[in-house]
Design a protein around this motif. Structure first.
Motif, PDB file in Angstrom:
ATOM      1  N   CYS A 306       0.833  -1.206   0.000  1.00 48.45           N
ATOM      2  CA  CYS A 306       0.000   0.000   0.000  1.00 48.45           C
ATOM      3  C   CYS A 306       0.864   1.250   0.000  1.00 48.45           C
ATOM      4  O   CYS A 306       0.611   2.193  -0.754  1.00 48.45           O
ATOM      5  N   LYS A 314      -1.461   9.258  -3.522  1.00 52.44           N
ATOM      6  CA  LYS A 314      -2.393   9.868  -2.573  1.00 52.44           C
ATOM      7  C   LYS A 314      -1.975  11.300  -2.233  1.00 52.44           C
ATOM      8  O   LYS A 314      -2.813  12.194  -2.078  1.00 52.44           O
ATOM      9  N   ILE A 469      -8.081  -0.499  -1.912  1.00 47.05           N
ATOM     10  CA  ILE A 469      -8.155   0.941  -1.677  1.00 47.05           C
ATOM     11  C   ILE A 469      -9.428   1.515  -2.275  1.00 47.05           C
ATOM     12  O   ILE A 469     -10.149   2.307  -1.632  1.00 47.05           O
ATOM     13  N   THR A 473     -12.914   2.644  -0.036  1.00 49.55           N
ATOM     14  CA  THR A 473     -13.133   4.092  -0.022  1.00 49.55           C
ATOM     15  C   THR A 473     -14.634   4.391  -0.172  1.00 49.55           C
ATOM     16  O   THR A 473     -15.299   3.836  -1.042  1.00 49.55           O
ATOM     17  N   ASP A 505     -11.416   7.016   3.541  1.00 51.43           N
ATOM     18  CA  ASP A 505     -10.353   6.762   2.572  1.00 51.43           C
ATOM     19  C   ASP A 505      -9.832   5.340   2.740  1.00 51.43           C
ATOM     20  O   ASP A 505      -9.264   4.991   3.783  1.00 51.43           O
ATOM     21  N   TYR A 507      -7.332   4.038   1.564  1.00 55.66           N
ATOM     22  CA  TYR A 507      -5.873   3.968   1.675  1.00 55.66           C
ATOM     23  C   TYR A 507      -5.445   3.669   3.105  1.00 55.66           C
ATOM     24  O   TYR A 507      -4.570   2.827   3.344  1.00 55.66           O
ATOM     25  N   SER A 510      -6.335   0.060   4.136  1.00 51.97           N
ATOM     26  CA  SER A 510      -5.466  -0.899   3.448  1.00 51.97           C
ATOM     27  C   SER A 510      -4.052  -0.871   4.008  1.00 51.97           C
ATOM     28  O   SER A 510      -3.431  -1.922   4.218  1.00 51.97           O
ATOM     29  N   ASN A 511      -3.524   0.334   4.249  1.00 49.00           N
ATOM     30  CA  ASN A 511      -2.168   0.455   4.781  1.00 49.00           C
ATOM     31  C   ASN A 511      -2.074  -0.150   6.181  1.00 49.00           C
ATOM     32  O   ASN A 511      -1.101  -0.834   6.521  1.00 49.00           O
TER      33      ASN A 511
END
Length: 544
Positions: A306, A314, A469, A473, A505, A507, A510-511
């Motif tokens: 990610c 991003k 991602i 979202t 988000d 992101y 996922s991260n």
């Protein structure tokens, strides 16, 4: 192996620099496919989704599947041309021609339409921007290019084991690191820097223009020309094996009835039939040590996907200027070369088994275990986890007013340098380890097998993570009165006069998942298995 010299032998200088150039050529398509094209897609066409970027990532898969055809590269060749040159010359010729052809198509809007519109339309530059891109066509073009690059990598890895003398063999990983990093950064960092009109206008030009210094199509044609020039040099000014290179066959005596490898003293190469290469290949796969290493490779890079696939994109999405990002990644370049050299010396000085007269302190033992040949790689893993964690904070703390302060900018540079350094530590350390354990009898295939699973560990999760991602979202259409509007996509929202906002988000989710999985895998499996592998003798890795 009791020890490895710290200095490259003088008689290996020419062979070493030839390897650097060959790995440099490999870095050009790698930088384009892994970095530049996804960056241009996201920054030039904002409607490009992370799922589409994940689809384009399929173009990088040949690097993770090259083991399928590596035995062919190892066994079929022209004796007159040489075992490795028989593949390197035609593959590089084809790569140069394809690079030039793709560049021509880009310049004429046949592929990646609109990416170079700001450079010239007729006699006057215009700035129209990237038009809707056929991801499938673009993926196929770079899939073919990366396939050729992967085939070249098989031949070059095998050649590295043959043209360097035994005392300098550990420096093959140094050549790979310096060459690949230079080619990658030329095609990614340096190209994007000089392709950016904002960067050129802010830092170079006195009068602003609507375009950068180098167009994408122009760079591709330039890269193709470099490929062809180096290939002609290899054709006319190199031999398969330098006369001063001391290479010994790692096989049984020729009188042995089970002998499957015919060592040619003149060429310094082992002549192996395709059938026997595959037989040796399956023997390698049956080795418990190799199976353990392959499993580590398959799972170890999930934690960073990610961060490395989406963080920069991003930042751009949130308003980080392209010219600032160009400066950030440009700072990385000299550090990457310096890091690569010193990490290579660190890795090459390590020996199999525990290091004599050296015992790790309590803190180091807790994190990476006892010191050994894989210790740099383990430290690199932890460093990349930290970099991924810091990346999430940077994106979350992006200034709401869009104004990037000096302190924030320095933090972005620090996070990039940390990630780059730790990636280099892992890359150099594992390449040095692969070089040390590979059986030279099937050098190209053995190295390719190990590198394939290392690459596969970074490619198989990419589409999954990028899709996560997008799927995780959540958007909402908000009207002028901050009230939600009944709109299901961005187009309908804007048509209704609303603003398409991100309320969750994907992101960050996922991260967080990637980092958590990475921590659990590291302390329950990766560290323990790596400790066992570094205690094994070299004989545990050989089957011939």
């Amino acid at each position: 192996m009791s020890g490895v010299p710290h200095q490259l032998a003088r008689h290996d200088y020419k062979a070493f620099f030839l390897l650097v150039v060959l790995y440099f050529l490999q870095g050009i398509p790698v930088g384009l496919a892994f970095g530049t094209v996804p960056f241009l897609l996201k920054s030039g066409a904002r409607e490009t989704t992370f799922t589409q970027l994940g689809v384009f990532a399929l173009a990088t898969y040949p690097y993770s599947l090259k083991i399928i055809w590596s035995p062919i590269v190892d066994s079929i060749y022209s004796k007159k041309t040489g075992r490795r040159r028989s593949w390197i010359i035609p593959v590089q010729l084809a790569s140069g021609i394809i690079l030039w052809a793709i560049g021509f198509c880009v310049s004429n809007n046949l592929v990646f339409a609109g990416i170079d519109d700001s450079y010239s339309t007729g006699n006057a530059p215009v700035k129209q921007g990237v038009r809707p891109t056929d991801i499938t066509t673009l993926t196929i073009c770079f899939l073919l290019l990366v396939f050729l690059c992967a085939t070249q990598d098989i031949a070059v890895d095998g050649w590295a084991l043959e043209i360097l003398s035994k005392q300098s063999l550990s420096y093959a990983s140094t050549a790979q690191t310096v060459g690949l990093n230079t080619g990658y950064f030329l095609s990614f960092t340096i190209f994007l820097t000089f392709n950016s009109s904002d960067f050129m206008n802010r830092y170079i030009r006195s009068e602003p223009l609507e375009y950068g210094l180098i167009s994408f199509g122009g760079y591709l044609k330039f890269a193709g020309t470099v490929y062809l020039a180096v290939t002609f040099y290899i054709m006319f000014f190199t031999n398969e094996r330098p006369s001063n290179c001391s290479v010994l066959p790692s096989t049984a005596k020729k009188s042995d009835e089970k002998q499957v490898i015919d060592y040619n003293v003149e060429t310094g190469a082992s002549s192996i039939s395709l059938k026997n290469v595959y037989l040796l290949f399956f023997k390698v796969l049956k080795l418990p040590s190799v199976r353990s290493l392959m499993l580590i490779h398959l799972v170890s890079k999930f934690a960073f996907q990610c961060n490395e696939g989406a963080t920069n994109l991003k930042l751009l999405e949130r308003g980080f200027k392209r010219e600032d990002l160009a400066v950030t990644v440009l700072v990385d370049f000299p550090f990457e070369i310096i890091f690569g050299y010193y990490v290579a010396k660190w890795s090459s000085s390590a020996t199999f088994g525990p290091r004599k007269f050296e015992r790790s302190n309590f803190f180091a033992r807790m994190l990476v275990g006892e010191a050994g040949i894989l210790t740099p790689w383990l430290w690199g893993f932890l460093g990349r986890l930290l970099s991924a964690f810091l990346a999430g904070i940077l994106v979350a703390k992006f200034p709401s007013d869009g104004i990037v302060t000096r302190s924030y900018f320095l933090m972005v540079i620090f996070q990039h340098l940390l990630g780059s350094f730790m990636t280099t530590v892992q890359f150099v350390a594992i390449c040095a380890f692969h070089t040390r354990i590979a059986d030279s009898a099937i050098g190209g295939t053995y190295m390719t097998l190990l590198n394939t699973f290392s690459n596969l560990g970074g490619t198989w999760p990419r589409l999954l993570v990028m899709t996560m991602i997008d799927r995780l979202t959540k958007h909402e259409c908000v009207g002028t009165g901050a009230q939600p509007l009944d709109a299901t996509d961005e187009g309908l929202c804007k048509a209704a006069g609303g603003t398409w906002m991100i309320v969750r988000d994907g992101y960050f989710v996922s991260n967080f998942c990637c980092i958590t999985v990475g921590i659990v895998l590291y302390f329950t499996f990766i560290r323990k298995r790596a400790q066992r592998l570094q205690l094994l003798p070299e004989s545990a890795w050989h089957c011939s």
